[in-house]
Each structure stands twice: as C-alpha cells, then as structure tokens.
Design a protein around this motif. Structure first.
Motif, PDB file in Angstrom:
ATOM      1  N   MET A  49       0.813  -1.296   0.036  1.00 49.18           N
ATOM      2  CA  MET A  49      -0.215   0.029   0.048  1.00 49.18           C
ATOM      3  C   MET A  49       1.001   1.395  -0.005  1.00 49.18           C
ATOM      4  SD  MET A  49      -2.924   1.211   2.475  1.00 49.18           S
ATOM      5  CE  MET A  49      -4.028  -0.096   2.185  1.00 49.18           C
ATOM      6  N   GLU A  50       0.508   2.039  -0.873  1.00 49.27           N
ATOM      7  CA  GLU A  50       1.235   3.465  -0.762  1.00 49.27           C
ATOM      8  C   GLU A  50       0.985   4.421   0.254  1.00 49.27           C
ATOM      9  OE1 GLU A  50       0.394   5.262  -4.684  1.00 49.27           O
ATOM     10  OE2 GLU A  50       0.570   3.326  -5.661  1.00 49.27           O
ATOM     11  N   SER A  51       1.898   5.145   0.779  1.00 48.19           N
ATOM     12  CA  SER A  51       1.640   6.217   1.680  1.00 48.19           C
ATOM     13  C   SER A  51       0.833   6.927   1.273  1.00 48.19           C
ATOM     14  CB  SER A  51       3.037   6.765   2.457  1.00 48.19           C
ATOM     15  OG  SER A  51       3.792   7.174   1.418  1.00 48.19           O
ATOM     16  N   GLY A  52      -0.182   7.413   2.154  1.00 44.39           N
ATOM     17  CA  GLY A  52      -0.943   8.540   1.872  1.00 44.39           C
ATOM     18  C   GLY A  52      -2.149   8.290   0.941  1.00 44.39           C
ATOM     19  N   THR A  53      -2.552   7.177   1.117  1.00 42.38           N
ATOM     20  CA  THR A  53      -3.538   6.360   0.222  1.00 42.38           C
ATOM     21  C   THR A  53      -4.299   5.604   1.290  1.00 42.38           C
ATOM     22  OG1 THR A  53      -2.649   4.440  -0.114  1.00 42.38           O
ATOM     23  CG2 THR A  53      -2.454   5.919  -1.716  1.00 42.38           C
ATOM     24  N   ARG A  54      -5.822   5.687   0.969  1.00 46.28           N
ATOM     25  CA  ARG A  54      -7.100   5.070   1.919  1.00 46.28           C
ATOM     26  C   ARG A  54      -7.578   4.082   1.121  1.00 46.28           C
ATOM     27  NH1 ARG A  54      -7.815   7.831   6.683  1.00 46.28           N
ATOM     28  NH2 ARG A  54      -9.440   5.998   7.011  1.00 46.28           N
ATOM     29  N   THR A  55      -8.236   3.056   1.761  1.00 46.59           N
ATOM     30  CA  THR A  55      -9.109   1.993   0.659  1.00 46.59           C
ATOM     31  C   THR A  55     -10.366   2.457   0.819  1.00 46.59           C
ATOM     32  OG1 THR A  55      -7.453   0.379   1.522  1.00 46.59           O
ATOM     33  CG2 THR A  55      -9.805  -0.445   1.033  1.00 46.59           C
ATOM     34  N   LEU A  56     -10.910   2.461  -0.129  1.00 50.23           N
ATOM     35  CA  LEU A  56     -12.441   2.871  -0.507  1.00 50.23           C
ATOM     36  C   LEU A  56     -12.923   1.455  -0.883  1.00 50.23           C
ATOM     37  CD1 LEU A  56     -14.590   5.118  -0.084  1.00 50.23           C
ATOM     38  CD2 LEU A  56     -14.168   5.541  -2.578  1.00 50.23           C
ATOM     39  N   LYS A  81      -9.568  -0.046 -10.909  1.00 53.79           N
ATOM     40  CA  LYS A  81      -8.975   1.165  -9.995  1.00 53.79           C
ATOM     41  C   LYS A  81      -8.987   2.190 -10.687  1.00 53.79           C
ATOM     42  CE  LYS A  81      -5.052   2.697  -7.114  1.00 53.79           C
ATOM     43  NZ  LYS A  81      -3.986   2.042  -6.403  1.00 53.79           N
TER      44      LYS A  81
END
Length: 102
Positions: A49-56, A81
């Motif tokens: 997971m990339e930093s600064g991302t969130r899962t939707l 995606k």
C-alpha cells in the motif's frame, strides 16, 4: 500476434462455478476471462500500500459489476482501480465547478 501458452490447473469446484458464472455473464471466452483475471492480478496484486492512500471499498449490484467488467474487457490496459478513480474524480470536479459557479 504474440505467442500463446496453455494454462491448466485444478481448482475447488465452488471457485470453478463462480468463475464460469462470471465468465458467462461477461460474455467472454474462457481464455479471455482467465487473461483478464490474471492481468488484473498482476497489475494490482502484490503491491504494498502506498503511503498517503486510503482504501475505499463497497459492494455493487451484480448487474453493475458485470457491466464494469465487460467495459474493462473492451479497454485493455485500463484497470478497475483507474476506471473507478477516473469516474469519482470527474464527478467531484463537476460538483466543485458547479459549487464555484453558484
């Protein structure tokens, strides 16, 4: 035309049934379906997971899911995606422009 190789594997019956049902709903040949699934896996799978991302995450009706998969099958190289992020971004940009105009 690129070289092709056959791929054969034993999988659980329930998974087989689910895969064949989705394949038929998308009106794809088995080869097209397996290629789509593997391509999606390798384009998205195995990445940290990339930093600064969130899962939707959310569920959609089966019919809409089939339509999305059919659309993606017709647009090689476009990931699920990328497609969904593009739609969300477009809708938010339009909403922002409308709010700024008011």
């Amino acid at each position: 035309m690129e070289n092709r190789k056959n791929l054969c594997a034993m999988i659980p019956e329930e998974l087989h049934t689910r895969a064949r049902t989705e394949q038929e709903q998308l009106a794809l040949t088995l080869s097209q379906y397996v290629e789509m699934v593997l391509t999606e896996h390798f384009q998205k799978g195995g990445k940290a997971m990339e930093s600064g991302t969130r899962t939707l995450a959310f569920q959609v009706p089966e019919e809409l899911f089939g339509r999305v998969k059919k659309h993606l099958a017709q647009h090689p190289g476009l990931s699920q995606k990328e497609f969904v992020i593009g739609l969300i971004t477009k809708a938010l940009d339009e909403a922002d422009a409308q709010a700024a105009a008011e």
